[in-house]
Design a protein around this motif. Structure first.
Motif, PDB file in Angstrom:
ATOM      1  N   THR A 150      -9.640   0.008   0.980  1.00  0.00           N
ATOM      2  CA  THR A 150      -8.656   0.863   1.649  1.00  0.00           C
ATOM      3  C   THR A 150      -9.340   2.164   2.045  1.00  0.00           C
ATOM      4  O   THR A 150     -10.066   2.749   1.251  1.00  0.00           O
ATOM      5  CB  THR A 150      -7.487   1.172   0.691  1.00  0.00           C
ATOM      6  N   THR A 198      -0.439   4.771  -1.806  1.00  0.00           N
ATOM      7  CA  THR A 198      -0.960   5.786  -0.887  1.00  0.00           C
ATOM      8  C   THR A 198      -0.310   7.140  -1.184  1.00  0.00           C
ATOM      9  O   THR A 198      -0.991   8.167  -1.262  1.00  0.00           O
ATOM     10  CB  THR A 198      -0.686   5.356   0.575  1.00  0.00           C
ATOM     11  N   GLY A 258      -5.883  -0.841   5.083  1.00  0.00           N
ATOM     12  CA  GLY A 258      -6.887  -1.722   4.493  1.00  0.00           C
ATOM     13  C   GLY A 258      -7.885  -2.199   5.539  1.00  0.00           C
ATOM     14  O   GLY A 258      -7.578  -2.277   6.735  1.00  0.00           O
ATOM     15  N   GLY A 288      -5.820  -1.203  -3.497  1.00  0.00           N
ATOM     16  CA  GLY A 288      -5.554  -2.179  -2.429  1.00  0.00           C
ATOM     17  C   GLY A 288      -6.669  -3.172  -2.184  1.00  0.00           C
ATOM     18  O   GLY A 288      -6.675  -3.859  -1.164  1.00  0.00           O
ATOM     19  N   MET A 306       0.792  -1.219   0.000  1.00  0.00           N
ATOM     20  CA  MET A 306       0.000   0.000   0.000  1.00  0.00           C
ATOM     21  C   MET A 306       0.830   1.277   0.000  1.00  0.00           C
ATOM     22  O   MET A 306       0.305   2.362  -0.241  1.00  0.00           O
ATOM     23  CB  MET A 306      -0.888   0.032   1.251  1.00  0.00           C
TER      24      MET A 306
END
Ligand SMILES: Nc1ncnc2c1ncn2[C@@H]1O[C@H](COP(=O)(O)OP(=O)(O)OP(=O)(O)O)[C@@H](O)[C@H]1O
Ligand SMILES: O=P(O)(O)OC[C@H]1O[C@H](OP(=O)(O)OP(=O)(O)O)[C@H](O)[C@@H]1O
Length: 266
Positions: free
Chosen positions: A260, A73, A127, A151, A69
């Protein structure tokens, strides 16, 4: 990207509305609001007298420090004009120049959930699997924005396609197998030691032995060290390449575009 546009506003406004939310929901044993956006965190499991007080005047946002992630992100935040500025990749703090009242802390996803609950972080992007596993149903972990759209994965029970499972397709069939006894239980390996056993119990599987491992779980049945796994699946490639398949009715957590999310602990 609508999610990105929304997120800009959500994080920007985090210094006041969320501290205000804490004021509404606060529990004296855990939090006290000293003044707007100054949080006094009291260690959750500590004795009432042993309070670890951390006075802060900035909001802390936890972001995944590594793993799947992490990059997405940062890319998402960048696309919202919320570029994260990290001076040194080995440091765990950073800032977002557009948001002077906010600190970024890079942490492992599971630690983001733990630190939201202890009050060491105010917001965190993780998540749903991590929140469910490490939040253990804590309703005070609140989704602030759940359409980050990356995700997504399932958490599933999977078994070998062949051998003793050749004619087993569903969780009902698995639970009806007479092979599993107290002496010889179904051996399930998972990194989700809260969600995994809870799910199997709810589904009526009686004789189950859970073991845990940190990765490469799909290798366990072929190695003979487990009969089944409970693990995350996204493309399905790893299951397929290891001759495993999802069990019908064996979905612990469902994939969704909203998997997510940005979380807050009230
Ligand atoms: N195919 C996938 N496998 C694992 N995680 C995925 C997948 N797709 C999306 N994710 C999301 O990415 C998160 C982080 O996964 P990652 O494997 O990087 O975990 P991690 O928390 O760093 O693991 P660990 O701390 O055990 O090393 C997962 O918790 C999940 O929300
Ligand atoms: O359905 P897929 O797209 O194949 O993805 C699923 C795999 O990805 C994750 O493992 P990861 O790659 O994080 O490695 P790990 O086994 O070391 O945790 C997860 O634990 C599965 O093994």
């Amino acid at each position: 990207m609508p999610a990105a546009l929304d997120l800009t506003g959500v994080i920007k406004s985090s210094t006041s509305p969320y501290v205000e939310k804490r004021r509404q929901f606060r529990r004296p044993s855990r939090y006290a609001i000293a003044c707007c956006s100054t949080v006094t965190a009291i260690a959750r499991d500590a004795a009432p007298t042993a309070t670890a007080q951390v006075e802060r005047s900035v909001v802390r946002l936890g972001l995944p420090s590594k793993g799947r992630m992490a990059e997405e992100t940062l890319t998402l935040l960048k696309s919202c004009q919320l570029t994260v500025r990290q001076l040194n990749p080995r440091q765990y703090t950073a800032d977002i120049p557009l948001l002077p009242n906010l600190e970024v802390w890079f942490q492992r996803p599971k630690d983001i959930v733990r630190k939201l609950q202890s009050g060491d972080l105010d917001l965190g992007i993780v998540g749903y699997d991590t929140v469910s596993e490490y939040g253990q149903g804590n309703e005070d972990l609140v989704i602030v924005h759940d359409a980050l759209e990356y995700g997504a994965c399932h958490l599933v029970l999977a078994i070998p396609k062949e051998g003793i499972f050749e004619n087993i397709n569903s969780i009902d069939e698995l639970s009806r197998m007479t092979k599993w006894t107290a002496e010889r239980p179904l051996r399930v390996v998972t990194g989700f030691t809260y969600l995994g056993p809870k799910f199997l119990k709810e589904k009526g599987l009686k004789h189950v032995a859970i073991t845990t491992a940190d990765g490469a779980l799909e290798s366990y049945p072929a190695m003979g060290t487990a009969d089944a796994i409970v693990d995350l699946v996204s493309s399905g490639t790893t299951l397929r390449e290891n001759n495993l398949e999802e069990v019908e009715g064996g979905t612990v957590l469902l994939r969704s575009r909203r998997f997510t999310a940005l979380y807050f602990f009230r």
